[in-house]
Design an enzyme around this catalytic site. Structure first.
Site, PDB file in Angstrom:
ATOM      1  N   GLU A 141       0.746  -1.303  -0.194  1.00 16.73           N
ATOM      2  CA  GLU A 141       0.097   0.128  -0.143  1.00 16.73           C
ATOM      3  C   GLU A 141       1.003   1.377  -0.002  1.00 16.73           C
ATOM      4  OE1 GLU A 141      -3.009  -2.913   0.987  1.00 16.73           O
ATOM      5  OE2 GLU A 141      -3.240  -0.831   0.617  1.00 16.73           O
ATOM      6  N   SER A 142       1.405   1.477  -1.186  1.00 14.80           N
ATOM      7  CA  SER A 142       2.359   2.720  -1.371  1.00 14.80           C
ATOM      8  C   SER A 142       3.910   2.547  -1.193  1.00 14.80           C
ATOM      9  CB  SER A 142       1.674   4.001  -0.702  1.00 14.80           C
ATOM     10  OG  SER A 142       0.628   4.135  -1.298  1.00 14.80           O
ATOM     11  N   CYS A 146      -2.004   3.654   1.618  1.00 12.80           N
ATOM     12  CA  CYS A 146      -2.982   4.119   1.299  1.00 12.80           C
ATOM     13  C   CYS A 146      -4.239   3.045   1.553  1.00 12.80           C
ATOM     14  CB  CYS A 146      -3.290   4.302  -0.222  1.00 12.80           C
ATOM     15  SG  CYS A 146      -2.719   2.963  -1.126  1.00 12.80           S
ATOM     16  N   PHE A 164       0.778  -4.014 -10.044  1.00 15.72           N
ATOM     17  CA  PHE A 164      -0.063  -4.973  -9.412  1.00 15.72           C
ATOM     18  C   PHE A 164      -1.064  -5.739 -10.179  1.00 15.72           C
ATOM     19  CE2 PHE A 164       1.570  -1.831  -6.331  1.00 15.72           C
ATOM     20  CZ  PHE A 164       1.998  -2.633  -5.425  1.00 15.72           C
ATOM     21  N   SER A 196       2.929   1.038  -8.561  1.00 11.48           N
ATOM     22  CA  SER A 196       3.709   1.920  -7.829  1.00 11.48           C
ATOM     23  C   SER A 196       5.137   2.002  -8.210  1.00 11.48           C
ATOM     24  CB  SER A 196       3.644   1.073  -6.545  1.00 11.48           C
ATOM     25  OG  SER A 196       2.583   1.424  -5.600  1.00 11.48           O
ATOM     26  N   HIS A 214       2.008   6.574  -7.465  1.00 11.91           N
ATOM     27  CA  HIS A 214       1.001   5.587  -7.641  1.00 11.91           C
ATOM     28  C   HIS A 214      -0.288   5.659  -7.981  1.00 11.91           C
ATOM     29  CE1 HIS A 214       3.735   3.893  -4.163  1.00 11.91           C
ATOM     30  NE2 HIS A 214       3.901   5.207  -3.924  1.00 11.91           N
ATOM     31  N   GLU A 226      -9.001   2.026 -11.157  1.00 15.56           N
ATOM     32  CA  GLU A 226     -10.406   1.563 -11.431  1.00 15.56           C
ATOM     33  C   GLU A 226     -11.299   2.633 -11.750  1.00 15.56           C
ATOM     34  OE1 GLU A 226      -8.280   0.397  -9.224  1.00 15.56           O
ATOM     35  OE2 GLU A 226      -8.913  -1.644  -8.245  1.00 15.56           O
TER      36      GLU A 226
END
Lengths: 297, 297
Positions: free
Chosen positions: B84-85, B99, B257, B263, B277, B281
């Protein structure tokens, strides 16, 4: 400011014994919630906020826990000293300023309704603002925090914009206004000076036991430009070079509350006003000065 | 950003069926919580944040619900791409950016403890900041609102100052920093560009099904300065006049990912960094760019 100790109603503020608070120490929140609403001009003589009947205003104020103490009229506006601050009505501008534990935003829908009843349909702009409270947890309704206040207003105004100026965990100023490209077209500005933690000796002058009348206190404020003036000297020899010289047309309506506290509305031609409110208790002393007068000395 | 869909752990983000949310629609909060802490210089070679053992960092990150995905080192800093970041450690500067539903502030005390263990006593300054969340009610711990985040930090730092820049009920930026007369003395500034509601076609390039490798995506970003370039054209004929020309010494560590999200950490000499980042979606697209590089093109 502080009609909270007034004979018209609320609990005495210099007396901790009768305090309705569950907390150990009595607190009075001097910092006012300030609402200013402008409607779009209709330009029909009967469409004028001053045509709202006094009994309807009394009912409105009752809902938010305050009362009318005094009323002054000039050609273009009517000003009320309230048990908790002030209210000013002119043709299309409504100003309501209330302190203590009043629930000003509970009146928002009713104010719009009263205005609709006399012919105002479209709000041009609103300004809801306040300083951070000393004891927000003692507030009632949405006033415990700004986010809740914003939620109330967002439900009424689809285009509201909320801002926090200053340090959120210190002294700050909250503002909610409409995001409108062209807002109030008249030259208009408001100066507010909000002071807390004031000098004890100066504040002692705003106790009824010290000063007999509101007029004497007003002289104390407006009759001298000395900053370290003592009450006795000022009352005896008011220095007439103060605000009354700068604003000779100022029509003053002042109230000294029992046992302490002072509220003043001053009216000027063309919708000009000055309003001062003093909460003198040393534990939570607070003074506000507000005016839309553009003149500078 | 968005290791949330990574094989290392969290729930797939392009799949609503397996969503752990109680809400009807899957949501991923791309907007990062960003913490930057500086300690006062100690000037002993062993007193260096890069000496914190990796297993201790892993444990720290586990507490706030993220993991290390990739690591890059240069002479003066170490950078981690996280699930997450990102995280950046240099001698006395610690940057942690997370995040999703991570609980960054749960790590605050532990970060100070880890720094104390290697010899840093005094924090020089901290900067905790974030954009408003799209779905704050889905956050965990103190991160549901800024006031709670401020409460956590106020308990640790007696001289913290919290600000809200921008519209509180719209797009705004929250900042908590220390009220210190003389803060970080090195020339230092951070540029952040936070974008949401991005073009669908551009975001499509950050799905693993479209781009095979992170390198290809990085080329897409850095290999061209055309804003409307299509992926195919860019990958086939990368235009080498992009960021790699402006910052030739940039050491890139990028992760694409599965099934989507990107990222990138980029390291430069003297503590310089760039980090990007991408949450692609369409329902909650978000891109962040952050750098402390002062060079302008």
């Amino acid at each position: 400011m502080n009609g909270h100790s007034l004979s018209v109603g609320a609990a005495p503020m210099c007396n901790t014994e009768n305090s309705p608070q569950t907390e150990h120490t009595w607190h009075y929140e001097g910092a006012e919630k300030l609402l200013e609403v402008w409607w779009k001009p209709v330009n029909k003589p009967e469409v004028d906020l001053r045509n709202i009947k006094r009994e309807k205003l009394v009912k409105l104020l009752d809902k938010i826990k305050c009362e009318i103490v005094s009323e002054t009229r000039t050609e273009d506006q009517v000003a009320y000293v309230l048990s908790e601050s002030s209210m000013f009505l002119s043709e299309r501008r409504f100003i309501l300023k209330t302190c203590g534990k009043t629930t000003l935003l509970f009146a928002m829908e009713d104010i719009l309704k009263l205005a609709r009843e006399i012919g105002f349909e479209d709000v041009e702009d609103i300004f809801y603002s306040r300083k951070n409270f000393l004891r927000p947890e003692l507030q009632v309704g949405p006033h415990k925090n700004f986010e809740d206040e914003v939620s109330v207003l967002d439900k009424i105004f689809p285009n509201g914009a909320a801002y926090v100026l200053g340090r959120m965990n210190g002294d700050c100023w909250y503002l909610y206004t409409l995001d409108v490209a062209l807002s109030v077209q008249e030259p208009d500005q408001t100066l507010e000076i909000l002071m807390s933690d004031l000098d004890r000796d100066v504040m002692a002058q705003f106790y009824k036991t010290d000063c007999t009348t509101a007029e004497e206190v007003s002289e104390l404020i407006f009759g001298s430009d000395e900053t370290d003036v003592t009450r006795t000297a000022a009352v005896k020899t008011p220095n007439k070079t103060g605000i009354s010289d700068l604003l000779p047309e100022l029509k003053i309506d002042a109230v000294l509350f029992d046992p302490c506290g002072y509220s003043m509305n001053g009216l000027l031609p063309n919708g000009g006003y000055v309003t001062i409110h003093v909460t003198p208790e040393p534990e939570f002393s607070y003074v506000s000065f507000e005016s839309n007068v553009s003149r500078v000395s």
